[in-house]
Design an enzyme around this catalytic site. Structure first.
Site, short mmCIF file in Angstrom:
data_model
loop_
_atom_site.label_atom_id
_atom_site.label_comp_id
_atom_site.label_asym_id
_atom_site.label_seq_id
_atom_site.Cartn_x
_atom_site.Cartn_y
_atom_site.Cartn_z
N GLU A 198 27.92 -18.22 -55.72
CA GLU A 198 28.78 -18.08 -54.50
C GLU A 198 29.10 -18.96 -53.52
OE1 GLU A 198 26.07 -14.37 -55.69
OE2 GLU A 198 25.73 -16.64 -55.40
N LYS A 234 20.81 -6.78 -74.82
CA LYS A 234 20.82 -5.84 -73.95
C LYS A 234 20.89 -4.29 -74.43
CE LYS A 234 22.33 -7.66 -69.13
NZ LYS A 234 23.53 -7.52 -68.35
N ARG A 242 25.29 -15.73 -48.92
CA ARG A 242 24.56 -16.93 -49.76
C ARG A 242 25.67 -18.23 -49.56
NH1 ARG A 242 22.28 -15.03 -55.86
NH2 ARG A 242 20.83 -16.29 -54.79
#
Length: 620
Positions: A358, A273, A386
């Protein structure tokens, strides 16, 4: 080098691709430094994006990105370079993938872990239509932790679908696995000669099952000693990797080799990243989403830091943890965004990041509640969607003592429709045993968090993104009586019932109209006694909320009045029955008629305002 679309890119020689990557990376840094946006993730996928569009015949071949944080290079290379400076701004490019923005955006999503499922659906659709097409799904090492990703892998591996899954792994602990030998081995394992021998041997050995099974086990064990492939091979994928995701030559070669193989394939690449911009490499979390910055030094622009609702929650959580050792903090991979950094440092043994899961987060909390702990699940409103089955089936049905701290309720500005928390009041209000708090300012938020925690059962406190009005929070927390609203001003025959942080706008309208103003505080249970009194003494009740009107807080008021046989007219003001695009939060609210002027205008235009007594009262 000027490239307007992937067709231009495919006209380049391979030795020009590194230049394309360098120029794309420089353009990305320069543009985001001026306007802000997502940076570190995109810097890590420049080479991958270039290689994908070079090898595959996009948009006929499908590339499915997971979420879209890493897709800025994709936008640059697919005809949107000149528009990138508008990204996440009203009327500009979306910060995520969007199907109606470009034919190259094959699937739009703001929630993670959807790419494999979507790509598998596209691959099966191509097969059903007898279309020869490659479908590629790119998923990160964070997104692949979600259950949905494993469901899709399980399904894909059991089919003969023509799908390539690329795991973009930017966990630096993988770095020892990257090198020339690994790249060579992967090229060898995916090359046409080895693959031809492998496929031919499989056909030949079908006549000798015992020898075939022995050969298969031997191949897996040999590869398992040097490659982390066994799991994906067992799932039914032809595995390749890990390879250096910043080596454009190796990427192109490997993708070409994999393109010649049919069926489920899995490529594991390792990236960094923030690649190519040292400050972002050193602090990828800090440079995930940035404000404008100095591209020469990486210094972020300094903005006056206002205390926001996430800060209120963060401080409350730590203060509450001091008082009650049963308190457990849970987040589905949103430690920074949900305000759990301080808690994770001060109470590491009571902090749980369950990854992008979740559903698991809520049932995990339910299990803890079964055995006497007091879990607080910090979650964005849009992500709570979700886990709706777990909310109902695992927590509410069993009447378990779980608290939801719901961040990013309402419109979220630059992140747009996929991240807007505009449905939670509607889908929570119908759940039995659920108490819903809607604080109007920071002080109320702190006390409501405390009250929700003290209440035994399922509770939810919802608060928006960003700062409030600057209300001073008391160190000593007070418990708010359950379902008790607060009358702020008494006025004429119009009563404005406010739910949540739109109170300043509602107050402006109330002052202008001389109306009664009520801070309802609770969406469930409602202050039914006060509602009955207001319905008897007023000619029009106006509800205001930052949630869709359908099924929201206003609907709760309507239902109560209908049930009790009261026919006082109501006007429900909230978000319209459509998705709201990205842009400045205040501007978007005004466009939805939820600023002071908009609320007043809606009341004056309401057919219920035709009441002569209401007109007379306002006129006076």
């Amino acid at each position: 080098m000027t490239l307007d679309n992937p067709r231009d890119l495919r006209q380049c020689n391979e030795d020009q691709l590194q230049q394309v990557c360098d120029e794309t990376r420089s353009f990305l840094i320069d543009t985001v430094s001026k306007i802000g946006g997502h940076l570190a993730a995109g810097l890590g996928t420049v080479e991958l994006t270039t290689a994908l569009h070079y090898v595959f015949n996009t948009p006929d071949d499908r590339i499915v990105w997971d979420i879209g944080h890493q897709a800025y290079p994709h936008k640059i290379l697919t005809g949107r370079r000149d528009q990138l400076h508008t990204i996440r701004q009203a009327g500009g490019l979306s910060g995520f993938l969007k199907r109606n923005e470009s034919e190259y955006d094959t699937f739009g999503a703001g929630h993670s872990s959807t790419s494999i499922s979507a790509a598998l659906g596209m691959a099966v659709a191509a097969a059903q239509q007898n279309v020869d097409r490659d479908v590629v799904a790119i998923i990160g090492d964070g997104a692949i932790t979600a259950g949905m990703a494993f469901e899709a892998l399980n399904n894909a591996g059991d089919m003969d679908a023509n799908i390539l899954v690329i795991l973009n792994d930017n966990d630096m602990s993988i770095s020892p696995n990257v090198g020339a030998f690994k790249n060579y081995l992967t090229r060898l394992m995916t090359g046409p000669t080895v693959n031809s021998v492998r496929q031919g041997a499989k056909k030949a050995l079908n006549f000798a099952p015992e020898v075939r099974d022995y050969a298969r086990r031997w191949e897996e064990h040999v590869k398992g000693m040097i490659l982390p492939s066994t799991f994906f091979e067992e799932m039914g994928f032809n595995y390749a990797g890990p390879i250096d995701g910043h080596d454009i030559e190796t990427l192109v070669t490997t993708l070409r080799n994999l393109k010649e193989i049919k069926g489920p394939r899995f490529l594991h690449i390792v990236t960094k990243k923030g690649k190519g911009f040292e400050p972002a490499e050193d602090a990828p979390i800090k440079y995930h989403g940035v404000s404008p910055f100095n591209p020469a030094t990486g210094e972020l622009g300094k903005k006056a830091k206002k205390r926001n609702y996430t800060d209120v929650f963060s401080d409350w959580l730590c203060d509450m943890a001091k008082q009650d050792e049963r308190l457990i903090g849970i987040t589905p991979a949103m430690r920074e965004g949900s305000g759990l950094v301080r808690f994770s440092e001060e109470y590491p043994e009571r902090y749980f990041d369950v990854a992008i899961a979740e559903q698991h987060a809520l049932t995990f909390a339910a299990g803890m509640a079964c055995d006497g702990q007091k879990p607080v699940v910090a979650i964005y409103s849009t992500f709570l969607q979700r886990a709706y089955d777990q909310l109902i089936h695992d927590i509410s049905v069993q009447d378990l003592d779980v608290m939801l701290a719901i961040d990013r309720a309402g419109l979220v500005g630059a992140d747009g429709a996929t991240h807007a928390g505009i449905f939670d009041l509607s889908f929570l209000r119908c759940v039995p045993n659920c108490v819903i708090y809607a604080p109007s300012d920071e002080a109320e938020c702190r006390n409501m968090l405390y009250s929700a925690y003290k209440h035994k059962g399922l509770t939810a406190v919802r608060y928006p993104r960003g700062a409030g009005i600057g209300a001073v929070e008391e160190t000593q927390m007070s418990e708010i009586p359950l379902g008790k609203a607060k009358v702020l001003t008494k006025g004429n025959k119009i009563a404005i019932l406010n739910f949540g942080t739109l109170l300043p706008a509602a107050r402006m309208a109330a002052i202008s109209l001389g109306a009664t103003l009520v801070d309802m505080r609770f969406v469930k249970p409602l202050d039914e006694k006060l509602l009955s009194e207001l319905a008897q003494s007023h000619d029009l009740l106006v509800t205001v909320e930052e949630n869709v009107i359908a099924g929201g807080a206003g609907s709760g008021v309507n239902e109560y009045l209908s049930y009790t046989g009261v026919n006082t007219p109501t006007l429900n003001l909230g978000l319209p029955d459509r998705y709201i695009d990205h842009g400045d939060q205040a501007t978007l609210l005004a466009e939805c008629g939820l600023d002071g002027a908009g609320i007043e205008k809606s009341i004056l235009k309401s057919p219920h305002f035709e009441s002569e007594s209401a007109k007379t009262s306002v006129a006076n």
